[in-house]
Design an enzyme around this catalytic site. Structure first.
Site, short mmCIF file in Angstrom:
data_model
loop_
_atom_site.label_atom_id
_atom_site.label_comp_id
_atom_site.label_asym_id
_atom_site.label_seq_id
_atom_site.Cartn_x
_atom_site.Cartn_y
_atom_site.Cartn_z
CD GLU A 101 11.66 12.39 -38.43
OE1 GLU A 101 10.51 11.49 -38.61
OE2 GLU A 101 10.92 13.59 -38.12
CB THR A 131 4.34 3.02 -29.59
OG1 THR A 131 4.39 1.31 -30.35
CG2 THR A 131 6.17 3.26 -29.37
CE1 TYR A 186 8.13 5.57 -33.36
CE2 TYR A 186 7.50 3.47 -32.69
CZ TYR A 186 7.53 4.22 -32.90
OH TYR A 186 6.20 4.36 -32.59
CE LYS A 225 6.36 7.09 -29.47
NZ LYS A 225 5.91 8.29 -29.24
CG ASN A 273 1.60 -1.81 -36.18
OD1 ASN A 273 1.47 -2.65 -34.91
ND2 ASN A 273 2.11 -1.74 -36.65
CG LEU A 321 1.79 -3.79 -44.38
CD1 LEU A 321 2.93 -4.15 -45.26
CD2 LEU A 321 1.65 -5.06 -43.84
P1 NAD Z 1 3.04 10.36 -38.21
O1 NAD Z 1 4.60 10.48 -38.37
O2 NAD Z 1 2.25 10.57 -38.95
O3 NAD Z 1 3.26 11.71 -37.63
C1 NAD Z 1 4.30 12.64 -37.11
C2 NAD Z 1 3.79 14.39 -37.07
O4 NAD Z 1 4.56 15.04 -35.72
C3 NAD Z 1 3.60 14.23 -38.35
O5 NAD Z 1 2.88 16.02 -38.84
C4 NAD Z 1 5.29 15.40 -38.00
O6 NAD Z 1 5.18 16.48 -38.62
C5 NAD Z 1 5.13 15.58 -36.32
N1 NAD Z 1 7.17 16.05 -35.82
C6 NAD Z 1 7.49 14.94 -36.23
N2 NAD Z 1 8.89 16.07 -35.34
C7 NAD Z 1 7.99 16.93 -35.14
C8 NAD Z 1 8.92 17.78 -33.85
N3 NAD Z 1 10.28 17.91 -34.02
N4 NAD Z 1 8.34 18.52 -33.69
C9 NAD Z 1 7.21 18.86 -34.16
N5 NAD Z 1 6.13 18.01 -35.09
C10 NAD Z 1 6.80 17.06 -35.15
O7 NAD Z 1 2.87 9.62 -37.03
P2 NAD Z 1 1.50 9.11 -36.21
O8 NAD Z 1 1.83 7.61 -37.19
O9 NAD Z 1 0.83 9.57 -36.62
O10 NAD Z 1 2.02 8.06 -35.02
C11 NAD Z 1 2.24 9.30 -34.14
C12 NAD Z 1 2.47 9.14 -32.73
O11 NAD Z 1 1.49 7.69 -32.24
C13 NAD Z 1 3.86 9.13 -32.52
O12 NAD Z 1 4.26 9.46 -30.67
C14 NAD Z 1 4.22 7.60 -32.31
O13 NAD Z 1 4.66 7.04 -31.98
C15 NAD Z 1 2.64 6.57 -31.69
N6 NAD Z 1 2.13 5.31 -32.38
C16 NAD Z 1 1.85 5.70 -33.26
C17 NAD Z 1 1.18 4.15 -34.60
C18 NAD Z 1 1.10 3.64 -35.07
O14 NAD Z 1 0.46 2.42 -35.26
N7 NAD Z 1 1.01 4.66 -36.03
C19 NAD Z 1 0.91 3.05 -33.07
C20 NAD Z 1 0.97 3.31 -31.17
C21 NAD Z 1 2.02 4.44 -30.69
O1 DAU Z 2 2.84 -1.40 -33.03
C1 DAU Z 2 2.69 0.00 -32.89
C2 DAU Z 2 4.26 0.93 -33.90
O2 DAU Z 2 3.23 0.22 -35.14
C3 DAU Z 2 4.92 2.27 -33.59
O3 DAU Z 2 5.24 2.60 -32.33
C4 DAU Z 2 4.94 2.50 -34.82
O4 DAU Z 2 4.64 4.36 -35.17
C5 DAU Z 2 4.10 2.10 -36.73
O5 DAU Z 2 5.06 2.59 -37.12
C6 DAU Z 2 4.18 0.66 -36.03
O6 DAU Z 2 5.13 -0.14 -36.86
P1 DAU Z 2 5.30 -1.09 -37.71
O7 DAU Z 2 6.95 -1.78 -38.18
O8 DAU Z 2 4.88 -2.61 -36.56
O9 DAU Z 2 4.46 -0.76 -38.55
P2 DAU Z 2 4.53 -0.78 -40.49
O10 DAU Z 2 3.45 -0.56 -41.24
O11 DAU Z 2 6.24 -0.43 -40.50
O12 DAU Z 2 4.73 -3.10 -40.41
C7 DAU Z 2 3.76 -3.17 -40.31
C8 DAU Z 2 4.89 -4.52 -40.35
O13 DAU Z 2 5.05 -4.95 -41.86
C9 DAU Z 2 6.27 -5.28 -40.17
O14 DAU Z 2 6.50 -6.35 -39.80
C10 DAU Z 2 7.14 -5.05 -40.87
C11 DAU Z 2 5.95 -5.31 -42.19
N1 DAU Z 2 6.60 -3.87 -43.72
C12 DAU Z 2 6.43 -2.61 -43.02
C13 DAU Z 2 6.56 -2.28 -44.86
C14 DAU Z 2 7.21 -0.83 -44.32
C15 DAU Z 2 6.52 -5.40 -44.72
O15 DAU Z 2 6.76 -6.52 -44.76
N2 DAU Z 2 7.17 -4.88 -45.72
C16 DAU Z 2 6.93 -2.67 -45.98
O16 DAU Z 2 7.66 -2.33 -46.82
#
Ligand code: NAD
Ligand code: DAU
Length: 339
Positions: A87, A128, A155, A159, A184, A195
């Site tokens: 998640e 992350t 969250y 992690k 991010n 965002l």
């Molecule tokens: P996402 O939410 O887009 O995708 C997560 C995927 O995991 C989905 O396909 C979901 O169906 C699957 N999933 C969730 N719970 C599950 C479960 N119990 N069993 C099997 N599958 C499950 O996430 P993302 O943004 O692609 O992030 C992927 C990984 O990278 C995460 O571990 C996140 O913490 C890490 N991460 C994300 C970011 C970012 O900016 N998005 C940055 C750094 C690290």
């Molecule tokens: O840093 C890595 C992380 O980046 C990952 O581990 C997370 O999975 C990923 O979701 C992301 O987390 P953030 O909380 O930084 O990302 P988000 O896109 O939700 O928000 C980015 C910034 O924008 C944060 O400061 C909150 C702000 N924001 C976000 C949303 C959704 C807004 O101002 N308005 C919004 O509606």
């Protein structure tokens, strides 16, 4: 030569999905197994172009389901695990922390047990930068691999807990692991609750963009394909037991990000709406990627080239995100932003 089996968890999500595409195309001699529960964040339409390829396989499984995961590992005997499934949205963790503990903490522990049972060659845990907590606005401070873990949201706490379990399985059982901690990400197939895709999709529909607080919080943006190449490198060359930070020195305030998107799309900055701040909102994230650069990694996108490509992608792939925001997402959005 025997074909290597690579299990990618969360391969129907944003980063895992991009990584599955990257691996299937780059390594025809590897079998890539995409294991995903297909939660609200997972979708398989992104893999239509590879679903008939011989080296791509999909399995719908919950990583926290011990009874499904252990026999699966015993049957398939994966060589490598790259673990993305989680998640991932901070705002959802604030309204419902329990699901984050089950997926991110318990799910990781079940996978570690399974990996240990069959003796995988390597387990890469994708984490992350949020586990380090927040930085202040001093531009000379960065997260390094030695920065203490001080997660602030449910969250990031989930992690960080999973990172500690990965470390413990290395220290206690000698499981060959790496942990990556990335900043991010943005790019194709980013779910429109985050965002950048939220801003692009709303601006394209002439809808207000909710900016939390005063919009001065800073994030360090990395194009998802640069993240994929970093994980590939760590998978192949990362020293066992080590942590690697991933980031490209692309710090921007949220307001700068939103304004860049609005201006690129030729719309009015009046679309910006300042809304109630996120609880426990981390001020700033910024990565020092020196350790990974010494291993040979270099990002290929600047923020300017990456955001331009990403906006273009959302313009060309409207049907993907329009189908998402017209579904149950509407209920989520109304609740999250109290409409
Ligand atoms: P996402 O939410 O887009 O995708 C997560 C995927 O995991 C989905 O396909 C979901 O169906 C699957 N999933 C969730 N719970 C599950 C479960 N119990 N069993 C099997 N599958 C499950 O996430 P993302 O943004 O692609 O992030 C992927 C990984 O990278 C995460 O571990 C996140 O913490 C890490 N991460 C994300 C970011 C970012 O900016 N998005 C940055 C750094 C690290
Ligand atoms: O840093 C890595 C992380 O980046 C990952 O581990 C997370 O999975 C990923 O979701 C992301 O987390 P953030 O909380 O930084 O990302 P988000 O896109 O939700 O928000 C980015 C910034 O924008 C944060 O400061 C909150 C702000 N924001 C976000 C949303 C959704 C807004 O101002 N308005 C919004 O509606």
């Amino acid at each position: 030569m025997t074909r290597k089996k690579v299990l990618v968890t969360g391969g129907a999500g944003f980063i895992g999905g991009n990584f599955v595409q990257y691996m299937v195309n780059r390594y025809p001699n590897f079998d890539i197994y995409n294991l995903d529960l297909l939660t609200y964040a997972g979708d398989l339409t992104k893999h239509k172009n590879i679903e008939s390829k011989d080296n791509y396989h999909f399995m719908k499984v919950n990583i926290a389901d011990h009874h499904a995961i252990i026999p699966l590992f015993e049957q398939e005997k994966f060589d490598f695990v790259v673990h993305f499934a989680a998640e991932s949205h901070v705002d959802r963790s604030i309204s419902d922390p329990g699901v984050f503990v089950r997926a991110n903490v318990l799910g990781t522990q079940v996978l570690l047990d399974a990996a240990r049972a069959v003796g995988v060659t390597k387990f890469v845990h994708v984490s992350t930068d949020e586990v380090y907590g927040e930085l202040d606005f001093d531009p000379d401070t960065f997260f390094t691999e030695e920065t203490p873990l001080q997660p602030n949201s449910p969250y990031s706490a989930s992690k960080a807990s999973s990172d500690l379990l990965v470390r413990a399985y290395y220290e206690t059982y000698g499981l060959p692991v790496n942990i990556t901690r990335c900043s991010n990400n943005y790019g194709p197939y980013h779910f429109p609750e985050k965002l950048i895709p939220l801003t692009i999709s709303r601006v394209l529909n002439d809808e207000k963009v909710p900016v939390y607080g005063d919009g001065r919080n800073i994030r360090d943006w990395l194009h998802v394909l640069d993240h994929c190449s970093a994980i590939d490198l760590v998978l192949h060359d990362g020293e066992i037991g080590e942590v690697y930070n991933v980031g490209g020195h692309n710090e921007r305030t949220n307001l700068e990000v939103v304004k860049t998107i609005i201006n690129t799309l030729g719309k009015s900055e009046n679309l910006i709406e300042f809304v109630k701040d996120r609880l426990g909102h981390d001020k700033r994230y910024a990565i020092d990627p020196t350790k990974l650069e010494l291993l040979g990694w270099k990002p290929t996108y600047t923020f300017e080239t990456g955001i331009a490509d990403t906006i273009e992608w959302y313009l060309e792939n409207k049907e993907w995100w329009e189908q998402i925001i017209s579904g149950e997402y509407q209920g989520y959005f109304a609740k999250q932003y109290s409409l």
